[in-house]
Write a protein that holds these residues in place. Structure first.
Motif, mmCIF file in Angstrom:
data_model
loop_
_atom_site.group_PDB
_atom_site.id
_atom_site.type_symbol
_atom_site.label_atom_id
_atom_site.label_comp_id
_atom_site.label_asym_id
_atom_site.label_seq_id
_atom_site.Cartn_x
_atom_site.Cartn_y
_atom_site.Cartn_z
ATOM 1 N N LYS A 196 -4.563 1.200 1.699
ATOM 2 C CA LYS A 196 -4.881 -0.193 1.380
ATOM 3 C C LYS A 196 -6.142 -0.292 0.526
ATOM 4 C CE LYS A 196 -2.666 -2.064 5.522
ATOM 5 N NZ LYS A 196 -2.872 -2.632 6.879
ATOM 6 N N HIS A 213 0.814 -1.225 0.000
ATOM 7 C CA HIS A 213 0.000 0.000 0.000
ATOM 8 C C HIS A 213 0.842 1.268 0.000
ATOM 9 C CE1 HIS A 213 1.079 -0.663 4.198
ATOM 10 N NE2 HIS A 213 0.774 0.592 4.449
ATOM 11 N N ARG A 214 2.121 1.123 0.249
ATOM 12 C CA ARG A 214 3.004 2.306 0.321
ATOM 13 C C ARG A 214 3.008 3.085 -0.990
ATOM 14 N NH1 ARG A 214 9.016 1.823 3.027
ATOM 15 N NH2 ARG A 214 9.485 4.056 3.198
ATOM 16 N N ASN A 271 -2.789 4.337 6.561
ATOM 17 C CA ASN A 271 -2.542 3.026 5.945
ATOM 18 C C ASN A 271 -3.854 2.388 5.496
ATOM 19 O OD1 ASN A 271 0.263 3.040 6.320
ATOM 20 N ND2 ASN A 271 0.106 2.190 8.374
ATOM 21 N N PHE A 284 4.349 2.097 8.489
ATOM 22 C CA PHE A 284 3.530 1.558 7.411
ATOM 23 C C PHE A 284 2.920 0.198 7.789
ATOM 24 C CE2 PHE A 284 6.346 4.476 5.129
ATOM 25 C CZ PHE A 284 5.416 5.173 4.357
#
Length: 306
Positions: A184, A114-115, A180, A128
């Motif tokens: 996502k 997801h970063r 986060n 993260f």
């Protein structure tokens, strides 16, 4: 005498050659019995010639696999390339050498996938890994649970949250975990620590392209987090040329925005009003109107967790 020596040397060379051939044959048979080689033989129906032609590479692969035995994670990796294992495969009929990600590397990539949705991330690497939906509430006080639920409800709301409280109570932790959560879901996210954002803004002023890139990211992010607003050195210039334009644009485009602060709304307004510059009162009112319109005020009560 010279003739005898020559015959003797030829004989010895012949014996040495036979012994060497026997040694190589034994070595090759042992090599073939390796479970990894057996698996490749069964998978690709490789002949002895294919194995012999690629023996050096295959032996390197065996060594690479052996280095992984007993490994407990990437921090213990013994491979020359961390998380990468040398491999030999067959593709389109050709034998090819390549590097493959180990299970720990794949797990790491999955955890950080997801970063890629962060356009700005003023976060440490471990941040993260924070998982909003799995934050442990067992044993937490009632006020913290209440705050968590209010923040959770904001996910399905049109508004973000203005989360304030004393230093160290966990405001940034909650917001990083929430950032986060949005990433996502493939949402474009900017997580900015306001003091650092201010520094980057000043640096970018001399480069119009860099400045435009920074502002576009802040304008267009699906979700913007302004962490620690009101902290550090504040000026009328950054208030009126950075914060207000960004928040005004996001309000116009109905973009979700979150804030954390050590100051209540009232205290934040007083902090920005204390700059003693012409027009401050009107400018502060405009800024605070945008913050109120974009977020719901939530107070996180408690003592420092640091």
């Amino acid at each position: 005498m010279e003739k005898i020596n020559k015959d003797f040397l030829l004989k010895m060379n012949s014996i040495d050659s036979q012994e060497y051939q026997q040694f190589e044959q034994q070595r090759f048979q042992q090599f073939k019995q390796n479970p990894l080689i057996q698996r490749l033989i069964n998978q690709y129906q490789w002949s002895d010639k294919v194995l012999d032609d690629n023996m050096i590479a295959l032996e390197s692969m065996i060594e690479a696999v052996q280095r992984c035995e007993g490994c407990q994670g990437l921090s213990f990796c013994r491979q020359p390339l961390k998380g990468k294992v040398f491999s030999v495969q067959q593709k389109d009929g050709d034998v090819v050498e390549c590097y493959q990600d180990c299970k720990y590397s794949k797990e790491h990539q999955s955890q950080f996938a997801h970063r890629q949705y962060f356009d700005i991330a003023d976060m440490n690497e471990d941040d993260f890994l924070l998982d909003f939906k799995n934050i442990q509430l067992v044993g937490e006080n009632e006020e913290y649970v209440k705050t968590y639920m209010q923040v959770d409800h904001s996910i399905d709301s049109d508004k973000g949250v203005y989360l304030y409280g004393h230093t160290g109570v966990g405001k940034t932790y909650l917001m990083e975990a929430l950032a986060n959560e949005y990433a996502k879901k493939n949402q474009r996210v900017c997580f900015c620590r306001v003091p650092l954002l201010t520094q980057n803004f000043y640096k970018a002023i001399s480069d119009q392209e860099e400045l435009n890139t920074l502002l576009k990211r802040l304008y267009r992010a699906d979700v913007l987090f302004l962490d620690d607003i009101g902290a550090g050195s504040i000026t009328a210039f950054t208030r009126d040329s950075l914060l207000f334009p960004v928040l005004d644009e996001r309000l116009t485009k109905n973009k979700k925005t979150y804030f954390t602060s050590n100051f209540s709304m009232e205290d934040l307004a007083r902090r920005y009003s204390g700059l003693q510059e012409a027009g401050d009162s009107a400018q502060v009112d405009r800024l605070m109107d945008r913050i109120r319109a974009l977020s719901q005020v939530v107070f996180l009560k408690g003592e420092s967790r640091r």
